[in-house]
Design an enzyme around this catalytic site. Structure first.
Site, PDB file in Angstrom:
ATOM      1  N   PHE A 166       0.863  -1.179   0.000  1.00 14.39           N
ATOM      2  CA  PHE A 166       0.000   0.000   0.000  1.00 14.39           C
ATOM      3  C   PHE A 166       0.899   1.227   0.000  1.00 14.39           C
ATOM      4  O   PHE A 166       1.863   1.292   0.769  1.00 14.39           O
ATOM      5  CB  PHE A 166      -0.906  -0.009   1.237  1.00 14.39           C
ATOM      6  CG  PHE A 166      -1.954   1.053   1.230  1.00 14.39           C
ATOM      7  CD1 PHE A 166      -3.069   0.930   0.429  1.00 14.39           C
ATOM      8  CD2 PHE A 166      -1.827   2.191   2.010  1.00 14.39           C
ATOM      9  CE1 PHE A 166      -4.047   1.917   0.405  1.00 14.39           C
ATOM     10  CE2 PHE A 166      -2.785   3.184   1.998  1.00 14.39           C
ATOM     11  CZ  PHE A 166      -3.901   3.044   1.190  1.00 14.39           C
ATOM     12  N   ASP A 235       1.824  -5.633   8.246  1.00 10.85           N
ATOM     13  CA  ASP A 235       0.670  -4.748   8.162  1.00 10.85           C
ATOM     14  C   ASP A 235      -0.566  -5.633   8.001  1.00 10.85           C
ATOM     15  O   ASP A 235      -0.717  -6.334   6.993  1.00 10.85           O
ATOM     16  CB  ASP A 235       0.818  -3.803   6.963  1.00 10.85           C
ATOM     17  CG  ASP A 235      -0.317  -2.803   6.855  1.00 10.85           C
ATOM     18  OD1 ASP A 235      -1.451  -3.135   7.247  1.00 10.85           O
ATOM     19  OD2 ASP A 235      -0.086  -1.689   6.349  1.00 10.85           O
ATOM     20  N   TYR A 260     -10.815   0.292  10.936  1.00 10.62           N
ATOM     21  CA  TYR A 260     -12.045   0.767  10.288  1.00 10.62           C
ATOM     22  C   TYR A 260     -12.485  -0.113   9.123  1.00 10.62           C
ATOM     23  O   TYR A 260     -13.513   0.165   8.502  1.00 10.62           O
ATOM     24  CB  TYR A 260     -11.906   2.213   9.820  1.00 10.62           C
ATOM     25  CG  TYR A 260     -10.656   2.535   9.020  1.00 10.62           C
ATOM     26  CD1 TYR A 260     -10.560   2.211   7.676  1.00 10.62           C
ATOM     27  CD2 TYR A 260      -9.580   3.170   9.625  1.00 10.62           C
ATOM     28  CE1 TYR A 260      -9.418   2.502   6.947  1.00 10.62           C
ATOM     29  CE2 TYR A 260      -8.434   3.476   8.911  1.00 10.62           C
ATOM     30  CZ  TYR A 260      -8.361   3.139   7.565  1.00 10.62           C
ATOM     31  OH  TYR A 260      -7.228   3.430   6.851  1.00 10.62           O
ATOM     32  N   LYS A 261     -11.760  -1.163   8.831  1.00 16.70           N
ATOM     33  CA  LYS A 261     -12.158  -2.067   7.746  1.00 16.70           C
ATOM     34  C   LYS A 261     -12.968  -3.229   8.337  1.00 16.70           C
ATOM     35  O   LYS A 261     -14.121  -3.058   8.733  1.00 16.70           O
ATOM     36  CB  LYS A 261     -10.928  -2.545   6.985  1.00 16.70           C
ATOM     37  CG  LYS A 261     -10.111  -1.424   6.343  1.00 16.70           C
ATOM     38  CD  LYS A 261      -8.938  -1.973   5.553  1.00 16.70           C
ATOM     39  CE  LYS A 261      -7.974  -0.894   5.099  1.00 16.70           C
ATOM     40  NZ  LYS A 261      -8.565   0.047   4.144  1.00 16.70           N
ATOM     41  N   ARG A 412     -12.990  -3.994  -6.901  1.00 13.14           N
ATOM     42  CA  ARG A 412     -12.732  -4.742  -5.668  1.00 13.14           C
ATOM     43  C   ARG A 412     -14.049  -4.986  -4.926  1.00 13.14           C
ATOM     44  O   ARG A 412     -14.874  -4.082  -4.788  1.00 13.14           O
ATOM     45  CB  ARG A 412     -11.776  -3.985  -4.745  1.00 13.14           C
ATOM     46  CG  ARG A 412     -10.405  -3.709  -5.307  1.00 13.14           C
ATOM     47  CD  ARG A 412      -9.440  -3.276  -4.199  1.00 13.14           C
ATOM     48  NE  ARG A 412     -10.044  -2.317  -3.284  1.00 13.14           N
ATOM     49  CZ  ARG A 412      -9.520  -1.985  -2.100  1.00 13.14           C
ATOM     50  NH1 ARG A 412      -8.405  -2.540  -1.695  1.00 13.14           N
ATOM     51  NH2 ARG A 412     -10.119  -1.081  -1.334  1.00 13.14           N
TER      52      ARG A 412
END
Length: 437
Positions: A166, A235, A260-261, A412
């Protein structure tokens, strides 16, 4: 209706009827008629959170005010909520602290790991490697940290990062390398185990690739990094809450992740930092804030780091977001991560089967690995029509199927087992087929 349609509808109904996690869907705020497959970007709102946030604002802040730091437990929230996250990432108590953003925690972990490597290297330069099971002063016992190097070994001046990382992780790794006098090398994730060497201080790698959903080999790569005498930072942003993560079992050194995912903590909810217990006493954070001081209210000019996971704190925590996260984590009470993983894989398999049935040949190509042990909890489809993926996703959202688009051509779809049903998956694939037709 076609025979294939009838068969898939019946299959979805049977899978939903047998789903042991189906009852958890009612714990979330979800719109009727909308299929939400973007939990890998922002998890859905748990129903209990608004009332909790309202209480924090009106009573704890509005009435108790400053007293709430201790009377309402605000001060201990980073460690307390860290203990709620710990079982979801396979960590024993005392190793996870919640606070700051993922990016800030990446900086802490990478710089801290380099400093550990440099400290260990300085010790190794002064002493001959000790007998088996005996560690030199300042080095963790044999078997719990990378082995000391021979006298005269090269200094560890290299930070490796997976080339597909990322972007923010890459930016932070580059800054951490500059801060510590190291060079940064971006290496394809598949080659990291072979590329780590005597000059490597730390390897930073994403457990799940954000674009393709490919799951990295955490046990194997961690073992390879340790065999080379280096440290590893994982990560977990796209894996925690979607599949079992066994940090302690595989001797991971450091890990970071957002909440938050798949953990449904809310937009911008605080991230977390895992520092293995064996490294905590020597962990030298590049951000020594007053909250991580052993005597934070003593206001002493000299810094003395706190013990344990509190050493990963920096400044005043974001209480509103943090306490919203604490309540959001209630949905995990009694939930088996093995059941979550099993459903995740079934949802993806069923989605791909429906895509094959409904999407015209040649319109999309799956970037998601076929093998279960190489998948996270998302399916990424490449649109074959040039420049059309963004338009396709906009049309899907307009028709009530919410995923996301990554330029230039990737759609996605994230599968959150706590609230996504097999009927949702069937509908999403059918709408996708209609749009692409």
């Amino acid at each position: 209706m076609s025979e294939a349609y009838e068969e898939l509808v019946e299959r979805a109904a049977a899978l939903d009827a047998a789903d042991e996690l189906a009852k958890l869907r009612e714990l979330f705020v979800l719109d009727d008629g909308v299929v939400y497959l973007d939990g890998n970007s922002l998890g859905a709102l748990p129903r209990a959170v608004p009332a909790r946030v309202a209480d924090v604002i009106t009573r704890e802040w509005g009435e108790l005010r400053i007293r709430s730091w201790f009377e309402s437990g605000w001060w201990t929230a980073p460690e307390r909520i860290g203990e709620r996250v710990a079982p979801l990432v396979g960590a024993a108590p005392g190793q996870v602290v919640v606070g700051d953003s993922t990016s800030v925690n990446v900086l802490k972990a990478v710089v801290g790991a380099v400093r550990l490597a440099h400290t260990e290297g300085a010790v190794a330069a002064r002493v001959v490697a000790p007998p088996s099971g005996v560690a030199p002063s300042g080095v963790a016992p044999s078997g719990t940290a990378p082995p000391p190097r021979a006298v005269g070994a090269p200094v560890r001046d290299e930070v490796l990062v997976d080339a597909e990382t990322f972007p923010t992780d890459g930016y932070i790794a580059a800054s951490a390398a500059r801060l510590t006098g190291c060079r940064l090398r971006a290496v394809p994730a598949a080659d990291l185990a072979a590329e780590v060497g005597p000059r490597t201080a730390v390897v930073l790698v994403n457990h799940v690739d954000y674009l393709t959903g490919r799951l990295r080999d955490l046990p194997g790569l961690t073992e390879a990094v340790h065999a080379a005498g280096a440290y590893v930072v994982w990560d977990l942003c796209h894996s925690a809450g979607a599949l079992p993560v066994a940090l302690d079992a595989h001797d991971v050194d450091f890990a970071v992740g957002c909440t938050y995912k798949f953990l449904n903590g809310g937009p911008g909810s605080p991230a977390y930092l895992y520092v293995a217990e064996r490294h905590q006493a020597a962990f030298d954070s590049p951000l020594p804030g007053w909250n991580s001081h052993t005597d934070p209210f003593g206001m002493r000019p000299e810094y003395e780091a706190a013990d344990g996971s509190a050493r990963g704190r920096v400044g005043t925590p974001d209480i509103l977001s943090m306490l919203a996260l604490e309540t959001a984590l209630d949905v995990w009470e009694g939930v088996s991560m093995q059941a979550v993983r099993a459903k995740s894989l079934m949802l993806m398999d069923f989605f791909l089967a429906c895509v094959e049935a409904y999407v015209p040949d040649g319109r999309v190509t799956s970037l998601t690995p076929a093998a279960h042990d190489e998948r996270g909890s998302q399916v990424s489809l490449r649109c074959e029509g040039p420049g059309e993926a963004g338009e396709v996703m906009r049309e899907l959202i307009a028709r009530g199927v919410v995923g996301d688009f990554r330029p230039p051509d990737v759609l996605r779809f994230g599968f959150t087992p706590l609230y996504v049903s097999f009927a949702d998956v069937h509908r999403a694939a059918r709408v996708l087929g209609t749009v692409l037709a």
